[in-house]
Design a protein around this motif. Structure first.
Motif, PDB file in Angstrom:
ATOM      1  N   LYS A 114      -9.413  -1.110   4.126  1.00  0.00           N
ATOM      2  CA  LYS A 114      -8.044  -1.499   4.483  1.00  0.00           C
ATOM      3  C   LYS A 114      -7.049  -0.438   4.015  1.00  0.00           C
ATOM      4  CE  LYS A 114      -8.817  -6.513   4.167  1.00  0.00           C
ATOM      5  NZ  LYS A 114      -8.447  -7.751   3.407  1.00  0.00           N
ATOM      6  N   MET A 115      -7.253   0.061   2.802  1.00  0.00           N
ATOM      7  CA  MET A 115      -6.347   1.078   2.255  1.00  0.00           C
ATOM      8  C   MET A 115      -6.378   2.345   3.111  1.00  0.00           C
ATOM      9  SD  MET A 115      -6.515   2.958  -1.481  1.00  0.00           S
ATOM     10  CE  MET A 115      -8.093   3.719  -1.050  1.00  0.00           C
ATOM     11  N   ASN A 116      -7.552   2.797   3.442  1.00  0.00           N
ATOM     12  CA  ASN A 116      -7.655   4.024   4.236  1.00  0.00           C
ATOM     13  C   ASN A 116      -7.051   3.847   5.622  1.00  0.00           C
ATOM     14  OD1 ASN A 116      -8.913   5.441   2.171  1.00  0.00           O
ATOM     15  ND2 ASN A 116     -10.979   4.891   2.830  1.00  0.00           N
ATOM     16  N   ALA A 117      -7.201   2.646   6.170  1.00  0.00           N
ATOM     17  CA  ALA A 117      -6.612   2.383   7.487  1.00  0.00           C
ATOM     18  C   ALA A 117      -5.093   2.370   7.430  1.00  0.00           C
ATOM     19  CB  ALA A 117      -7.133   1.050   8.023  1.00  0.00           C
ATOM     20  N   ALA A 118      -4.536   2.055   6.250  1.00  0.00           N
ATOM     21  CA  ALA A 118      -3.083   1.978   6.112  1.00  0.00           C
ATOM     22  C   ALA A 118      -2.438   3.340   5.888  1.00  0.00           C
ATOM     23  CB  ALA A 118      -2.728   1.044   4.953  1.00  0.00           C
ATOM     24  N   VAL A 119      -3.226   4.345   5.510  1.00  0.00           N
ATOM     25  CA  VAL A 119      -2.672   5.673   5.241  1.00  0.00           C
ATOM     26  C   VAL A 119      -1.991   6.209   6.506  1.00  0.00           C
ATOM     27  CG1 VAL A 119      -3.216   8.065   4.645  1.00  0.00           C
ATOM     28  CG2 VAL A 119      -4.343   6.185   3.433  1.00  0.00           C
ATOM     29  N   GLY A 120      -0.798   6.717   6.339  1.00  0.00           N
ATOM     30  CA  GLY A 120      -0.035   7.237   7.470  1.00  0.00           C
ATOM     31  C   GLY A 120       0.808   6.198   8.163  1.00  0.00           C
TER      32      GLY A 120
ATOM     33  N   THR B 148       3.530   2.548   7.714  1.00  0.00           N
ATOM     34  CA  THR B 148       4.520   1.922   6.845  1.00  0.00           C
ATOM     35  C   THR B 148       4.022   0.534   6.481  1.00  0.00           C
ATOM     36  OG1 THR B 148       6.339   3.139   7.876  1.00  0.00           O
ATOM     37  CG2 THR B 148       6.914   1.163   6.624  1.00  0.00           C
ATOM     38  N   VAL B 149       3.800   0.291   5.208  1.00  0.00           N
ATOM     39  CA  VAL B 149       3.371  -1.021   4.711  1.00  0.00           C
ATOM     40  C   VAL B 149       4.626  -1.734   4.225  1.00  0.00           C
ATOM     41  CG1 VAL B 149       1.923  -2.266   3.083  1.00  0.00           C
ATOM     42  CG2 VAL B 149       1.135  -0.094   4.049  1.00  0.00           C
ATOM     43  N   GLY B 150       5.102  -2.710   5.011  1.00  0.00           N
ATOM     44  CA  GLY B 150       6.398  -3.302   4.716  1.00  0.00           C
ATOM     45  C   GLY B 150       7.478  -2.267   4.914  1.00  0.00           C
ATOM     46  N   SER B 151       8.124  -1.866   3.806  1.00  0.00           N
ATOM     47  CA  SER B 151       9.130  -0.808   3.890  1.00  0.00           C
ATOM     48  C   SER B 151       8.669   0.469   3.202  1.00  0.00           C
ATOM     49  CB  SER B 151      10.433  -1.290   3.237  1.00  0.00           C
ATOM     50  OG  SER B 151      10.225  -1.575   1.868  1.00  0.00           O
ATOM     51  N   ILE B 152       7.391   0.517   2.786  1.00  0.00           N
ATOM     52  CA  ILE B 152       6.880   1.642   2.011  1.00  0.00           C
ATOM     53  C   ILE B 152       6.055   2.567   2.896  1.00  0.00           C
ATOM     54  CG2 ILE B 152       5.508   2.314   0.001  1.00  0.00           C
ATOM     55  CD1 ILE B 152       8.014   0.689  -0.675  1.00  0.00           C
ATOM     56  N   GLU B 153       6.403   3.849   2.902  1.00  0.00           N
ATOM     57  CA  GLU B 153       5.612   4.839   3.615  1.00  0.00           C
ATOM     58  C   GLU B 153       4.336   5.100   2.813  1.00  0.00           C
ATOM     59  OE1 GLU B 153       6.256   6.136   6.558  1.00  0.00           O
ATOM     60  OE2 GLU B 153       8.157   5.053   6.748  1.00  0.00           O
ATOM     61  N   PHE B 154       3.202   4.662   3.349  1.00  0.00           N
ATOM     62  CA  PHE B 154       1.929   4.812   2.633  1.00  0.00           C
ATOM     63  C   PHE B 154       1.285   6.105   3.103  1.00  0.00           C
ATOM     64  CE2 PHE B 154      -2.505   3.570   1.542  1.00  0.00           C
ATOM     65  CZ  PHE B 154      -2.286   3.280   0.205  1.00  0.00           C
ATOM     66  N   ASP B 155       1.689   7.205   2.469  1.00  0.00           N
ATOM     67  CA  ASP B 155       1.288   8.519   2.966  1.00  0.00           C
ATOM     68  C   ASP B 155      -0.016   9.028   2.373  1.00  0.00           C
ATOM     69  OD1 ASP B 155       2.335   8.754   0.457  1.00  0.00           O
ATOM     70  OD2 ASP B 155       3.779  10.333   0.941  1.00  0.00           O
ATOM     71  N   GLU B 156      -0.490   8.411   1.291  1.00  0.00           N
ATOM     72  CA  GLU B 156      -1.776   8.812   0.730  1.00  0.00           C
ATOM     73  C   GLU B 156      -2.397   7.637   0.001  1.00  0.00           C
ATOM     74  OE1 GLU B 156      -1.134  12.062  -1.892  1.00  0.00           O
ATOM     75  OE2 GLU B 156       0.077  10.931  -3.307  1.00  0.00           O
ATOM     76  N   PRO B 157      -3.731   7.586  -0.053  1.00  0.00           N
ATOM     77  CA  PRO B 157      -4.391   6.458  -0.707  1.00  0.00           C
ATOM     78  C   PRO B 157      -4.210   6.512  -2.217  1.00  0.00           C
ATOM     79  CG  PRO B 157      -6.006   8.101  -0.087  1.00  0.00           C
ATOM     80  CD  PRO B 157      -4.701   8.564   0.491  1.00  0.00           C
ATOM     81  N   PHE B 158      -4.483   5.384  -2.864  1.00  0.00           N
ATOM     82  CA  PHE B 158      -4.489   5.377  -4.323  1.00  0.00           C
ATOM     83  C   PHE B 158      -5.627   6.271  -4.805  1.00  0.00           C
ATOM     84  CE2 PHE B 158      -3.109   0.866  -3.338  1.00  0.00           C
ATOM     85  CZ  PHE B 158      -1.755   1.136  -3.474  1.00  0.00           C
ATOM     86  N   ALA B 159      -5.353   7.013  -5.854  1.00  0.00           N
ATOM     87  CA  ALA B 159      -6.358   7.946  -6.355  1.00  0.00           C
ATOM     88  C   ALA B 159      -7.424   7.250  -7.181  1.00  0.00           C
ATOM     89  CB  ALA B 159      -5.685   9.031  -7.194  1.00  0.00           C
ATOM     90  N   ASP B 160      -7.062   6.153  -7.839  1.00  0.00           N
ATOM     91  CA  ASP B 160      -7.987   5.487  -8.750  1.00  0.00           C
ATOM     92  C   ASP B 160      -7.466   4.082  -9.040  1.00  0.00           C
ATOM     93  OD1 ASP B 160      -5.868   5.888 -10.671  1.00  0.00           O
ATOM     94  OD2 ASP B 160      -6.692   7.866 -11.112  1.00  0.00           O
ATOM     95  N   GLN B 161      -8.221   3.319  -9.847  1.00  0.00           N
ATOM     96  CA  GLN B 161      -7.851   1.943 -10.145  1.00  0.00           C
ATOM     97  C   GLN B 161      -6.560   1.863 -10.956  1.00  0.00           C
ATOM     98  OE1 GLN B 161      -9.258  -0.543  -8.757  1.00  0.00           O
ATOM     99  NE2 GLN B 161      -8.371  -2.287  -9.850  1.00  0.00           N
ATOM    100  N   GLY B 162      -6.333   2.848 -11.813  1.00  0.00           N
ATOM    101  CA  GLY B 162      -5.091   2.854 -12.574  1.00  0.00           C
ATOM    102  C   GLY B 162      -3.877   2.933 -11.668  1.00  0.00           C
ATOM    103  N   GLU B 163      -3.908   3.815 -10.680  1.00  0.00           N
ATOM    104  CA  GLU B 163      -2.778   3.923  -9.756  1.00  0.00           C
ATOM    105  C   GLU B 163      -2.650   2.656  -8.925  1.00  0.00           C
ATOM    106  OE1 GLU B 163      -0.868   6.784  -6.287  1.00  0.00           O
ATOM    107  OE2 GLU B 163      -2.908   7.188  -7.003  1.00  0.00           O
TER     108      GLU B 163
ATOM    109  N   ASP C 161      -0.166  -6.198  -0.635  1.00  0.00           N
ATOM    110  CA  ASP C 161       0.320  -6.113   0.752  1.00  0.00           C
ATOM    111  C   ASP C 161      -0.806  -5.636   1.669  1.00  0.00           C
ATOM    112  OD1 ASP C 161       2.876  -6.745  -0.187  1.00  0.00           O
ATOM    113  OD2 ASP C 161       3.554  -4.655  -0.185  1.00  0.00           O
ATOM    114  N   ILE C 162      -1.463  -4.578   1.247  1.00  0.00           N
ATOM    115  CA  ILE C 162      -2.529  -3.985   2.056  1.00  0.00           C
ATOM    116  C   ILE C 162      -3.686  -4.958   2.229  1.00  0.00           C
ATOM    117  CG2 ILE C 162      -4.282  -2.156   2.068  1.00  0.00           C
ATOM    118  CD1 ILE C 162      -2.157  -0.386   0.642  1.00  0.00           C
ATOM    119  N   ALA C 163      -4.007  -5.713   1.178  1.00  0.00           N
ATOM    120  CA  ALA C 163      -5.129  -6.652   1.244  1.00  0.00           C
ATOM    121  C   ALA C 163      -4.878  -7.792   2.218  1.00  0.00           C
ATOM    122  CB  ALA C 163      -5.418  -7.208  -0.144  1.00  0.00           C
ATOM    123  N   GLY C 164      -3.598  -8.141   2.436  1.00  0.00           N
ATOM    124  CA  GLY C 164      -3.277  -9.213   3.378  1.00  0.00           C
ATOM    125  C   GLY C 164      -3.066 -10.565   2.724  1.00  0.00           C
TER     126      GLY C 164
END
Length: 684
Positions: free
Chosen positions: A434-440, A442-457, A467-470
Motif C-alpha cells: 500500500k505504501m509503495n502504491a501511494a508514492v507519487g 497525494t494522501v489526504g493533503s500530504i504529498e507522499f513523494d517517497e516511502p518511509f525509510a524504516d519503522q522509526g520514520e 491514512d495509507i493503511a485505510g
C-alpha cells in the motif's frame, strides 16, 4: 480534552485543527450503512447487541476466567448492581453527589507537595519556581497506587492537561514578548504530579511529605525508547544522538501497567510550536503543527533562552543536531513513569505510535500471550489503535520487555459489524505494498513523494501511515476501557463539530454529531486477534423524540432525566465491572444556550454494561470538565478530577469560585467521594 467555543479559550485549548483530509471511510457512513434511521432512534438495537456477542456477553456480566481479587462480584459470578438514586442535572457551582455520599475537594492546583512550602497564593502571585513544587493545573487522568496493598495509603498520580492563563497569572498573560518567568510558570504547571496520600484518623485524606512526591513537567528530561530512538528525525541540539528529549505537555487521559508504572499521554501537543519551515515536512504537516493554541512560549523577552528556538523550530543550523527543527517529533508519545522511584527517568515509548494520545488501556495480561494496548487519537476524523507486544507476557516483565518491540495496528470498522486491525509495519508485506502504491500521490493533503525509510520514520508519521493503511475516520476517539470480566473494549467518541450535512444524508440519524456515542468491540479470540466484532453501547443526546435522541442501546431505551448526557469523554471500568462515564460538553451546551440540548453542568454517570442501566452519579461545578477517575482497592474511596471550573472567567471576573468559595479564583481539583455509611461506592 475540552471542545472549546469561547473566544478567550480558543487561544488556550481549542479542538485540534482537522488534518485528516483523506477519503478513508468515515464512521458515520458505516453507522448509516448498518442501521436504519428508525432502528437508531426507535428500534431494537438492544436485540442487535445481544446477537452481536451472544446473550451471555452483552456487557461485563458474562462469565470470565479473570480471578483478580478486586473483581468485586463477591466471587459468585453475580454482576454488580447499582444501589443509589440517580441525581438530577445541576448548574450549581458545586460538586453534587447522591444522598448518602460526601464529596470533598483535595489537592487543588497550587497545593505544595514538598511540605507546606511554597504556599498557594490566591492572587496568582506564585512564581515559576513555586509552581514546580506545587500540584499542577487542570487535573486530568489519574491512578491510585496502593502502598503495601493499602486502601488508606498510596500514591495518587495525575496528569495536568493544560493551563488557563487567566487564572494562572495575577492579571492573565502579559503582552508579547512575554516575561520569561511567566512562561516558565506555565510550563511547570503542565505534566504530572506524584503525591503520597494517606487517610487520617478523622477520615480525611492528606498529603504526606515524602521523598516520592515530585513534579514532572515541560522541563523534565526524558528518554526515547523503541524504533524512533536515535532516528535522524528526533536528533536535536539538546540530544544530537536522538536518545532524549525534554518535557511532556498536554497530558490528558492515562494508563497504568501490571508492573506498577504510570502511563501519561501527550494529546494536543502540536499547538505548542510555531514552526518556521515552509513548506512543512510531512511529519509536521499531518499533525497540524501550526501554533494554534497560542501560548507563545517562544516569544519571550530573553531571546537567548532556548525556549525561543525550542518552541519555534526552524532549520537554522547545518543539520538537525545544531537546531530544534525536530523538537516537535519528541512529542505525541505515551510516557512511562515509575512513581515508586523519584530518580527514574521517564521514558517515551515510541513503538506505540505518535499522535494525539487520549489514554492507553490494556487487555488483561495472560502469561504466555502478547501484551495488548489500546489508544485513541483525539482529533476529528482520526483513528483508534492497538499495540501488540513482540515478547510474550511473563510475571516480572517491565516496559523495556513489552513496550519497545511489537506491532502497531489501526482499526477499520465494517458495515456488517465486523472489524479489522490493519498493521502499520515495514515488516508487513500488505502495508508495504500500500505504501509503495501511494508514492507519487497525494494522501489526504500530504504529498507522499517517497516511502518511509524504516519503522522509526513510520511511527514518527503514524497518522500518515494509518491514512495509507485505510483506517476508519472517527469522531474524536478519546478514553478507552477494558471490561475486567469479559475483555470487551469500550471507547468514547466525544463528538465531531466539523461534520456537516455534506458528510452524510438524510437517512443518517447522527448528522452534525454534537453529542457523541460509546462504541465497543470484542476481539475474535485472543486480545491480539486481527479481527473483531463491534457495536454501539450508548448514544449521547437529547430526551426521547429528538433528531439526536440519546439511547442506552443494551437497554433499548431512550435516555431519561436520570441519565441524559452529551459528549462522553472519560471512561473507566472499576474492578467490579461497573462502567463510569464522564462528560466534556462545551460552554453553550452547559448553559442551555445551544440548540443541541440542555444538559446542565458536566457530569459523571455509571452503567451496568450487561443491562444497559445508566445513572447519573455526580455533577461538577460551573463550566468545569469532569475527567480522571480512580478508586482504592476496597472500592470505598473514589477519586474524581474536576478540570477548569470557571472556564469563561476573565481577569478579576471569575465565573466560578470552586472549591475555595467566596471571591477566590477557581482551581482545578481532585474530589474524594465516600459513602456516609462506609460502604462500597455505587452498589449495595
Amino acid at each position: 480534552m475540552s471542545d472549546k467555543v469561547v473566544d478567550r479559550t480558543i487561544e488556550n485549548n481549542p479542538e485540534e485543527p482537522v488534518s485528516n483530509f483523506t477519503s478513508n471511510r468515515y464512521f458515520a457512513d458505516i453507522i448509516q450503512a448498518r442501521y436504519s434511521r428508525r432502528t437508531m432512534l426507535k428500534g431494537s438495537l438492544g436485540a442487535a447487541a445481544v446477537t452481536f456477542l451472544g446473550a451471555g456477553l452483552v456487557g461485563c456480566g458474562g462469565d470470565s476466567d479473570n480471578d483478580d481479587d478486586n473483581g468485586g462480584d463477591g466471587g459468585d459470578g453475580t454482576p454488580p448492581r447499582l444501589s443509589f438514586d440517580a441525581i438530577a442535572t445541576s448548574r450549581q457551582d458545586a460538586v453534587v453527589v447522591p444522598e448518602g455520599y460526601t464529596a470533598k475537594a483535595f489537592v487543588p492546583w497550587g497545593t505544595p507537595i514538598l511540605g507546606s512550602y511554597p504556599a498557594y497564593m490566591d492572587d496568582g502571585g506564585n512564581t515559576g519556581a513555586d509552581q514546580s513544587m506545587q500540584v499542577g493545573m487542570h487535573h486530568d487522568g489519574m491512578h491510585f497506587f496502593p502502598l503495601e496493598g493499602s486502601s488508606e495509603h498510596g500514591l495518587l498520580v495525575m496528569n495536568h492537561e493544560y493551563v488557563d492563563q487567566i487564572t494562572l497569572h495575577p492579571n492573565g498573560p502579559s503582552e508579547r514578548p512575554r516575561p520569561l518567568d511567566e512562561v516558565r510558570k506555565e510550563m511547570a504547571a503542565h505534566g504530572v504530579s506524584v503525591i503520597e496520600v494517606q487517610k487520617s484518623s478523622n477520615g480525611d485524606w492528606e498529603v504526606v511529605p515524602s521523598a516520592l512526591n515530585r513534579r514532572i513537567n515541560a522541563f523534565t528530561v526524558m528518554a526515547l525508547r523503541g524504533p524512533a530512538r536515535g532516528h535522524d528525525l528526533v536528533k536535536t541540539a539538546f540530544s544530537p544522538e536522538g536518545t532524549r528529549t525534554r518535557g511532556t505537555i498536554n497530558n490528558c487521559a492515562n494508563g497504568f501497567t501490571p508492573w506498577g508504572t504510570y502511563l501519561t499521554c501527550e494529546e494536543n501537543w502540536p499547538g505548542y510550536f510555531h514552526v518556521r519551515m515552509d513548506p512543512q515536512p510531512r511529519h509536521l504537516a499531518r499533525y497540524g503543527v501550526t501554533g494554534w493554541q497560542g501560548y507563545h512560549w517562544y516569544d519571550v523577552l530573553d531571546e537567548d533562552s532556548d525556549l525561543y528556538t525550542r518552541f519555534q523550530p526552524s532549520e537554522s543550523g547545518d543539520d538537525a543536531t545544531q537546531d530544534f527543527r525536530n523538537e516537535p517529533n519528541g512529542f505525541g508519545w505515551i510516557v512511562e513513569i515509575d512513581p515508586h522511584d523519584p530518580d527514574a527517568m521517564p521514558i517515551k515509548r515510541t513503538a506505540l505510535g505518535r499522535f494525539s494520545h487520549e489514554g492507553v488501556v490494556f487487555a488483561e495480561p495472560k502469561v504466555g500471550e502478547p501484551m495488548v494496548f489500546y489508544s485513541g487519537d483525539d482529533a476529528r476524523f482520526e483513528y483508534i489503535y492497538k499495540f501488540v507486544s513482540k515478547n510474550l507476557y511473563q510475571e516480572g516483565m517491565t516496559g523495556n520487555d513489552l513496550m519497545d518491540e511489537g506491532t502497531l495496528y489501526v482499526a477499520r470498522f465494517n458495515d456488517d459489524g465486523s472489524g479489522e486491525w490493519l498493521p502499520l509495519s515495514m515488516g508487513d508485506d500488505g502495508f508495504v505494498a500500500k505504501m509503495n502504491a501511494a508514492v507519487g500521490t497525494t494522501v489526504g493533503s500530504i504529498e507522499f513523494d517517497e516511502p518511509f525509510a524504516d519503522q522509526g520514520e513510520l511511527l514518527i508519521n503514524t497518522r500518515l501511515a494509518a491514512d495509507i493503511a485505510g483506517a476508519t475516520r472517527m469522531d474524536r476517539p478519546e478514553w478507552g476501557a477494558v471490561c475486567p470480566r469479559t475483555g470487551m473494549v469500550y471507547f468514547t467518541l466525544t463528538n465531531n463539530s466539523n461534520r456537516t450535512e455534506d458528510d452524510t444524508d438524510a437517512a443518517n440519524p447522527r448528522a452534525a454529531n454534537q453529542v457523541g456515542q460509546i462504541i465497543r468491540w470484542q476481539e475474535d479470540g485472543a486480545a491480539s486477534a486481527s479481527t473483531f466484532q463491534w457495536d454501539l453501547f450508548a448514544l449521547g443526546g437529547h430526551l426521547e423524540g429528538s433528531e439526536q435522541e440519546g439511547r442506552s442501546l443494551v437497554a433499548d431505551a431512550a435516555l431519561t432525566a436520570e441519565n441524559i448526557f452529551s459528549c462522553p469523554d472519560g471512561l473507566w471500568f472499576d474492578g467490579r465491572g461497573l462502567l463510569w462515564i464522564q462528560t466534556d460538553m462545551s460552554g453553550s451546551m452547559q448553559d442551555g444556550s445551544s440548540d443541541h440540548g440542555d444538559f446542565g453542568n458536566n457530569q459523571m454517570l455509571v452503567a451496568e454494561p450487561d443491562t444497559g442501566l445508566i445513572k447519573r452519579f455526580l455533577v461538577g461545578p460551573t463550566e468545569c470538565e469532569v475527567t480522571g477517575i480512580t478508586m482504592t482497592p476496597d472500592h470505598k474511596t473514589l477519586f474524581v478530577n474536576i478540570q477548569h471550573p470557571g472556564d469563561r472567567s476573565e481577569p478579576g471576573d471569575f465565573t466560578s469560585h470552586w472549591p475555595d468559595g467566596g471571591s477566590s479564583r477557581p482551581r482545578s481539583s481532585t474530589v474524594v467521594v465516600t459513602r456516609d455509611d462506609g460502604g462500597e461506592i455505587g452498589i449495595a
